[in-house]
Design an enzyme around this catalytic site. Structure first.
Site, mmCIF file in Angstrom:
data_model
loop_
_atom_site.group_PDB
_atom_site.id
_atom_site.type_symbol
_atom_site.label_atom_id
_atom_site.label_comp_id
_atom_site.label_asym_id
_atom_site.label_seq_id
_atom_site.Cartn_x
_atom_site.Cartn_y
_atom_site.Cartn_z
ATOM 1 N N LYS B 187 0.839 -1.203 0.000
ATOM 2 C CA LYS B 187 0.000 0.000 0.000
ATOM 3 C C LYS B 187 0.867 1.243 0.000
ATOM 4 C CE LYS B 187 -2.795 3.002 2.733
ATOM 5 N NZ LYS B 187 -1.726 4.008 2.728
ATOM 6 N N GLU B 261 10.108 0.445 10.472
ATOM 7 C CA GLU B 261 11.084 1.526 10.327
ATOM 8 C C GLU B 261 10.323 2.799 10.640
ATOM 9 O OE1 GLU B 261 12.718 4.467 9.385
ATOM 10 O OE2 GLU B 261 12.882 3.968 7.248
ATOM 11 N N CYS B 295 13.003 10.467 7.668
ATOM 12 C CA CYS B 295 12.978 9.922 9.027
ATOM 13 C C CYS B 295 14.359 9.996 9.670
ATOM 14 C CB CYS B 295 12.453 8.504 9.020
ATOM 15 S SG CYS B 295 13.194 7.486 7.747
ATOM 16 N N GLU B 392 9.639 14.659 16.358
ATOM 17 C CA GLU B 392 9.965 14.619 14.938
ATOM 18 C C GLU B 392 9.059 15.597 14.193
ATOM 19 O OE1 GLU B 392 9.035 10.977 12.748
ATOM 20 O OE2 GLU B 392 10.942 11.198 11.728
#
Lengths: 287, 482
Positions: B187, B261, B295, B392
């Site tokens: 996806k 991850e 990331c 983040e």
């Protein structure tokens, strides 16, 4: 008259009783009293986790050769106390032959793992041939603080499989011993205390897995949780609790019969390091 | 006046006339493009001008079920029975076909996601084909990677990927899965589905057996249907730590294998003895690569006190040269923010930084009127406790701190629940290795930053996830080893 031993837990290199003041009774197959065992609490686990965290960095920082010798030293000291370990097992209904076999297998396991300390990095590392002008390598590093629920049926081999692979790899551990074989675990702690294993690297608690497993799973400073022989519903609930700190959860239904590199590697993180390689001549340089 | 030289760059747009984007895209299931069960479609937008690029099928649980069944059939009947050498040939062929259409992929990646063409053309797409090429060669050599083991495929894997490197993340997921003998239900992210759908076309061209790769587009609900589908043996997810934790809970007690991850908040550390100009470029590469939608972005900068003033001066000067604008312009350094939602998130963090009274720097540039844009931003003297240093942001916002000693900076750098990546800049070799061994992160760049390669394992410590992608170590995520 014989002097009986008080069985205490092993936290930060010392032997405290449980702070909770609770106990459970150990009986032989005939139902007769053998010993009182500490029923470790949430607070005991937290204390042990603090001790383990404090000890981990310098343990991982020791040379692999040094860690190897210390684990070999555990086998040396343990061997000297063979009669004590055999006797504790026969008290619980083991035949002498079975107890001897369990003990010898435990010693063999320690010697096996002692030899891995300065080898597992070599067999699991890589220098990666990246397409750019960089030196790039991947090596395993300890995941950090590991808590373990040892298998209920494992007096010595089960307990060693629960924590030795972790410390081979530079982790510090808090292990909950088998309820039934707590005496063997405490005696093993006494071996550790006199084997040059720095205080806090291995912490051994006694008590109930059903009570302490969820606490281990939800503790935010624990990097990995290893379980041996837990039943499915308990595994599901602790797997959910492990999400909060993205804890590594390793599930083993049975006691691994042989020593294995896998048990060391499942508590390692792979780190990859990059550094440029100067490229000024036409010949180039790469690894 | 009149005689003044104009130092501005002329526009240098990449041409788009060779690029084919359909008005509407279907799901790729069982080797065919099929309509979604519920007949629903969603729009994918060019974030640089807010224009709709295409309508894309929204897969629901019924579509996911169809895809899983197609993947299972392909796994049992064809893919798991095929020799590794034959599997490898399909993957090699795919790598080559992507190379042939590389420019088209790069343009669509920039149109759909907003990243500068220089990055999609020179980084994303070349790495995509490299990733397939590298893994193709593993397909018949897996027993060499795991001595004393019998590697076998896991089965059907469900893969959910983010919007920051749409096709590259698809390659990171699909290539090792296929090489190891698994079949795939993938996806793509809701805001960047187009290159994965183009990849489906290439997979068809390559002649892969039907159902080996299935691509289901959609939203969070589609991802949930994949995570919860009982016919899936393994979930591989790249995305936020928050969603990663949800996936852990959802798969708890099942036999599904999991690799994650997740997010990061990397420390990028500059010592007094670093080569300063390289470090400045490394800082820029670390935080402004892909608009900071990375990331492993070096989003926390630690500068040793003695050089702080000098470095900040050069950093500001460097940022003033960055070109923010049209992603398709070959001179663009910073493209469009991926979506309106992400822009709002980033702006909220910038507002928070101002509210905390932090010193902020942004170059004085005119941002395009249409589209989603954010100027490269620096915040100075950020406290360890500030949300700018803790959370983040996933945007072009750098939180800067200073330090005095090695021990201090290691403690600060590791003081985070994340552990994906880190950077260190010093000309002293022994210091490099002291730092790289002590930083708790899965990838450490020394005197470089944001470099990637298919042979190089990537993945995090702690709350940045578990499992590796790439290299020998990455294969383990797609194999049963007995």
């Amino acid at each position: 008259m014989e002097v009986m031993k008080t069985y205490k837990m092993f936290i930060g290199g010392a032997f405290p009783r449980t702070e909770s003041g609770r106990y459970y009774e150990l009986t032989n197959p005939k139902g007769e009293f053998v010993a009182n065992i500490c029923r470790g609490s949430r607070k005991d686990f937290r204390n042990a986790a603090v001790a383990a965290r404090a000890a981990q960095k310098s343990w991982a920082g020791k040379s692999a050769y040094n860690r190897s010798q210390i684990i070999y030293r555990i086998a040396e000291i343990m061997q000297q106390r063979k009669s004590q370990f055999v006797e504790e097992l026969t008290k619980l209904g083991y035949t002498a032959a079975k107890a001897n076999k369990e003990f010898d297998a435990a010693i063999d396991l320690l010697v096996y793992y002692a030899g891995w300390c300065d080898k597992y990095v070599q067999v699991s590392s890589a220098v990666n041939p990246v397409a750019s002008s960089h030196f790039n390598f991947s090596i395993p590093e300890p995941t950090g603080l590991v808590s373990v629920i040892a298998h209920q049926d494992g007096p010595l081999v089960g307990l060693l499989q629960a924590f030795v692979p972790a410390i081979v790899g530079g982790n510090a551990v808090v292990v909950l011993a088998s309820e039934k074989y707590a005496m063997s675990a405490v005696s093993l702690a006494e071996v550790l205390a006199t084997s040059d294993v720095p205080g806090g690297v291995v912490n051994i608690l006694t008590g109930f897995a059903s009570e302490l497993a969820p606490i281990m799973a939800s503790h935010m400073d624990v990097n990995a949780l290893v379980t041996f022989g837990l039943d499915r519903p308990l595994i599901t609930s602790i797997a959910e609790a492990c999400a909060d700190s993205v804890k590594r959860l390793r599930i083993h239904p049975d006691i691994p019969t042989k020593g294995s590199l896998d048990l060391i590697m499942e508590l390692q993180e792979i780190k990859t390091t990059w550094h440029p390689i100067e490229k000024i001549s036409s010949s180039g340089s790469a690894y | 006046m009149g005689n003044q030289t104009n130092w501005n760059w002329d526009p240098a747009p990449e041409s788009t006339d060779h690029v084919k984007i359909k008005e509407q895209y279907q799901l790729f299931i069982g080797g065919r493009f099929v309509k979604p069960a519920n007949g629903e479609y969603f729009e994918t937008v060019n974030p640089a001008n807010e224009k709709v690029l295409a309508k894309v099928a929204l897969a629901d649980a019924a579509d996911v079920d169809k895809a899983v069944k197609a993947a299972r059939k392909a796994y049992s009947n064809v893919w798991s029975k095929m020799s590794g050498a034959e599997r490898g040939k399909y993957i090699f062929r795919l790598a080559r076909l992507i190379q042939e259409r590389a420019r088209e992929f790069a343009v669509i990646e920039s149109l759909d996601g907003g990243k500068p063409i220089r990055e999609s053309r020179d980084v994303d797409i070349p790495l995509v084909s490299a990733h397939f090429f590298y893994h193709a060669g593993w397909a018949d050599k897996l027993e060499y990677a795991f001595p004393n083991k019998k590697p076998s495929p896991i089965g059907v894997v469900g893969q959910i990927i983010p919007w920051n490197f749409p096709l590259l993340m698809a390659a990171w997921k699909i290539a090792p899965a296929l090489a190891c003998g698994n079949t795939v239900v993938l996806k793509p992210a809701e805001s960047t589905p187009l290159t994965a759908l183009k990849l489906a076309e290439v997979i068809k061209d390559a002649g892969f057996p039907d159902g080996v790769v299935n691509i289901v587009t959609g939203d969070g609900g589609t991802g949930e249907a994949i995570v919860n589908h009982p016919g899936i043996d393994k979930i591989a997810f790249t995305g936020s730590t928050e969603v990663g934790k949800k996936i852990i809970r959802a798969t708890a007690g099942t036999n599904k294998k999991l690799t994650l991850e997740l997010g990061g908040k990397a420390a990028n550390i500059v010592f007094e003895d670093a080569a300063l100009d390289q470090a400045v470029d490394g800082i820029v590469e670390g935080i402004y690569f892909n608009q900071g939608h990375v990331c492993c972005a070096g989003s926390r900068l630690f500068v040793q006190e003695g050089i702080a003033e000098k470095l900040f001066r050069r950093l500001k000067h460097r940022i003033n040269q960055l070109i923010v604008g049209d992603p398709l312009d070959k001179n663009t350094d910073i493209g469009a923010i991926n979506s309106k939602g992400q822009l709002k998130t980033i702006q909220a963090y910038i507002k928070q930084g101002k509210k905390e009274g932090l010193e902020m720097f942004q170059p004085e540039i005119a941002l395009p009127k249409k589209g989603y844009w954010c100027a490269p931003t620096l915040f100075f003297d950020v406290a360890q406790s500030s949300v700018l240093a803790k959370e983040e942001i996933f945007g072009p916002v750098l939180a800067i701190q200073t330090f005095r000693t090695v021990d201090e900076v290691i403690a600060k750098a590791n003081n985070t629940p994340y552990g994906l990546s880190a950077g260190v800049w010093t000309d002293k070799g022994s210091k490099v290795f002291n730092l790289t061994s002590q930083l708790k992160a899965g990838v450490v760049w020394a005197n470089t930053y944001n470099k990637f390669d298919p042979t190089s394992p990537f993945g995090g410590y702690k709350e940045s996830g578990f499992g590796r992608e790439g290299g020998v170590h990455g294969l383990e995520a797609y194999l049963n080893l007995n």
